[in-house]
Design an enzyme around this catalytic site. Structure first.
Site, PDB file in Angstrom:
ATOM      1  N   PRO A   1       5.770  -2.648   1.701  1.00 23.12           N
ATOM      2  CA  PRO A   1       6.316  -3.628   0.371  1.00 23.12           C
ATOM      3  C   PRO A   1       5.939  -3.134  -0.985  1.00 23.12           C
ATOM      4  O   PRO A   1       5.157  -2.728  -1.298  1.00 23.12           O
ATOM      5  CB  PRO A   1       5.188  -4.777   0.665  1.00 23.12           C
ATOM      6  CG  PRO A   1       4.788  -4.719   1.820  1.00 23.12           C
ATOM      7  CD  PRO A   1       4.705  -3.324   2.367  1.00 23.12           C
ATOM      8  N   GLU A   2       7.362  -2.661  -1.633  1.00 21.51           N
ATOM      9  CA  GLU A   2       7.056  -2.056  -3.029  1.00 21.51           C
ATOM     10  C   GLU A   2       7.604  -3.407  -3.933  1.00 21.51           C
ATOM     11  O   GLU A   2       7.663  -4.616  -3.219  1.00 21.51           O
ATOM     12  CB  GLU A   2       7.873  -0.964  -3.111  1.00 21.51           C
ATOM     13  CG  GLU A   2       7.689  -0.002  -2.124  1.00 21.51           C
ATOM     14  CD  GLU A   2       8.700   1.430  -2.319  1.00 21.51           C
ATOM     15  OE1 GLU A   2       8.955   1.577  -3.404  1.00 21.51           O
ATOM     16  OE2 GLU A   2       8.810   2.031  -1.054  1.00 21.51           O
TER      17      GLU A   2
ATOM     18  N   LYS B   1       2.669  -4.063  -7.228  1.00 19.59           N
ATOM     19  CA  LYS B   1       2.812  -4.747  -5.727  1.00 19.59           C
ATOM     20  C   LYS B   1       1.766  -5.882  -5.236  1.00 19.59           C
ATOM     21  O   LYS B   1       1.629  -5.863  -4.171  1.00 19.59           O
ATOM     22  CB  LYS B   1       2.658  -3.495  -4.712  1.00 19.59           C
ATOM     23  CG  LYS B   1       3.542  -2.265  -5.212  1.00 19.59           C
ATOM     24  CD  LYS B   1       3.334  -1.260  -4.401  1.00 19.59           C
ATOM     25  CE  LYS B   1       3.843   0.183  -4.928  1.00 19.59           C
ATOM     26  NZ  LYS B   1       3.549   1.336  -4.406  1.00 19.59           N
TER      27      LYS B   1
ATOM     28  N   ARG C   1       3.603  13.387   0.361  1.00 16.41           N
ATOM     29  CA  ARG C   1       4.483  12.229   0.918  1.00 16.41           C
ATOM     30  C   ARG C   1       5.819  12.943   1.456  1.00 16.41           C
ATOM     31  O   ARG C   1       6.273  13.700   0.848  1.00 16.41           O
ATOM     32  CB  ARG C   1       5.003  11.267   0.078  1.00 16.41           C
ATOM     33  CG  ARG C   1       3.678  10.443  -0.387  1.00 16.41           C
ATOM     34  CD  ARG C   1       2.859   9.775   0.702  1.00 16.41           C
ATOM     35  NE  ARG C   1       1.612   9.150   0.089  1.00 16.41           N
ATOM     36  CZ  ARG C   1       0.314   9.343   0.964  1.00 16.41           C
ATOM     37  NH1 ARG C   1       0.677  10.080   2.188  1.00 16.41           N
ATOM     38  NH2 ARG C   1      -0.676   8.804   0.737  1.00 16.41           N
TER      39      ARG C   1
END
Length: 279
Positions: free
Chosen positions: A7-8, A64, A269
Site C-alpha cells: 500500500p502506497e 501511507k 530496491r
DNA sequence: GGCTTTGTTTTATA
DNA sequence: GTATAAAACAAAGC
C-alpha cells in the site's frame, strides 16, 4: 510468481475512502487482539482499555498512514506496511488466519486488521503526541497538497545530492511514495532512477513534480494497484496495475521506444527502467 | 531452507 | 546538526 502489492499513497487513500462511510460515527464496543506485536503503542491491554467505548469521528490519511480520529483528541495511527488490509465484515463471517486485530462496532460489524506478514503496526496516541507513532511526526509534505507548489518542490532539492529514486521514497522528504510509483514517476519523466538529485535540471524537477501528481491522482481514481494482496475496504481489487508502464515489466518491450525493459537494484530496491528512455 | 519481497528504523560515515 | 548509504528487521511464501 506471486507479487505483493504494498500500500502506497493511492492504495491507502482508497482504503480510507472506502472505510469512511462504514465506520464513521460508529462506536468501538470491543477489541480482539490475537497478535500483540501489532499494537506498537501503548501496551496491548492499555490500548484496549483506552479505545473501547470510543466513537470514531473520522478516518483520514497522511502519507501511507491511516488515521482514525477518536473522541477526546485521541487517534489511532495505522500503517499497513506490506500485505496489510483493513476490512469491514459482518461479525459472523469467517475470519482468516491473518486477521490479527478486530475492532467490534456497535452495528454488529467488525473492522479487521489483516496482515499476512505481521509487519503492520497500530498506535493509539493523543493528537499532540505524534512522535509516539513511529515516523509519523517526521513525514514530509503531501505530494498532492495544493500547498506544495512547483517552486516549493524545487526548493526541497537544495542540499540534496543522493540518488533520486531513494529521495522520492524518503518519507521525510515527501510522504506516500513507494517502490511502484517511484519507478513509474521516473520512467514517465525520462530520468534514470540512479541519477543524483543535484544533477537534475529545473526542467527535470518540473517533470518529476507534474508526473508525480498526475500518477498519484490516477492511482487513486483507479482504486490503487493490485497484484495479489492489496484490496480495499470491501475486499475488492484496484485496477491501476493495468496502467503501469514500467514496474514489473522486466524483459518486455518499453511502451515508448520498444527497447527491452531492465531491472537493477537502486538503494537496495528492485527497480525497473528503460535504459534508452531514462537518462 | 535460502532467497525474495518492501517500508521503516538503526547504524555508520562523510 | 544534516544528508546519505548500507544494513538490519519484520514474516511468510515458494
Amino acid at each position: 510468481m506471486r507479487w505483493n502489492a504494498v500500500p502506497e499513497l493511492p492504495e491507502v487513500e482508497t482504503v480510507v475512502k472506502g472505510l469512511r462511510p462504514l465506520i464513521k460515527d460508529r462506536y468501538i464496543t470491543d477489541i480482539t487482539i490475537s497478535e500483540e506485536k501489532i499494537i506498537a503503542h501503548p501496551a496491548a491491554d492499555e490500548f484496549k482499555k483506552e479505545a473501547v467505548g470510543m466513537k470514531i469521528e473520522d478516518i483520514t490519511r497522511r502519507g501511507k498512514y491511516i488515521i482514525i480520529e477518536l473522541e477526546n483528541d485521541k487517534e489511532m495511527i495505522i500503517h499497513l506496511r506490506m500485505t496489510g488490509k483493513l476490512l469491514v465484515k459482518q461479525c459472523e463471517k469467517f475470519r482468516d488466519k491473518h486477521t490479527h486485530v478486530v475492532f467490534h462496532l456497535d452495528n454488529g460489524q467488525e473492522l479487521r486488521f489483516n496482515n499476512i506478514r505481521k509487519f503492520g503496526r497500530i498506535y493509539l496516541i493523543d493528537k499532540d503526541q505524534p512522535q509516539k507513532a513511529g515516523g509519523y511526526a517526521e513525514l514530509g509534505p503531501e505530494p498532492l497538497s495544493n500547498d506544495m507548489s512547483l517552486d516549493d518542490f524545487k526548493e526541497m532539492f537544495k542540499n540534496r545530492r543522493g540518488v533520486i529514486k531513494s529521495l522520492l521514497m524518503n518519507q521525510k522528504f515527501i510522504a506516500g511514495i513507494g517502490n511502484i510509483y517511484a519507478d513509474e514517476i521516473l520512467f514517465r519523466s525520462g530520468i534514470d532512477p540512479e541519477r543524483k538529485a543535484d544533477t537534475l535540471s529545473e526542467m527535470e524537477i518540473g517533470k518529476i513534480y507534474s508526473n508525480m501528481r498526475e500518477i498519484l491522482k490516477k492511482g487513486i481514481i483507479y482504486g490503487g494497484t493490485t497484484f495479489s494482496d492489496y484490496v480495499n475496504a470491501f475486499g475488492e481489487k484496484g485496477s491501476f496495475q493495468e496502467e503501469l508502464q514500467i514496474y514489473q515489466k522486466e524483459g518486455e518491450k518499453c511502451c515508448r521506444c520498444g527497447s527491452t525493459v531492465k531491472k537493477k537494484r537502486v538503494g537496495g530496491r528492485g527497480s525497473y527502467y528503460c535504459p534508452s528512455c531514462q537518462k
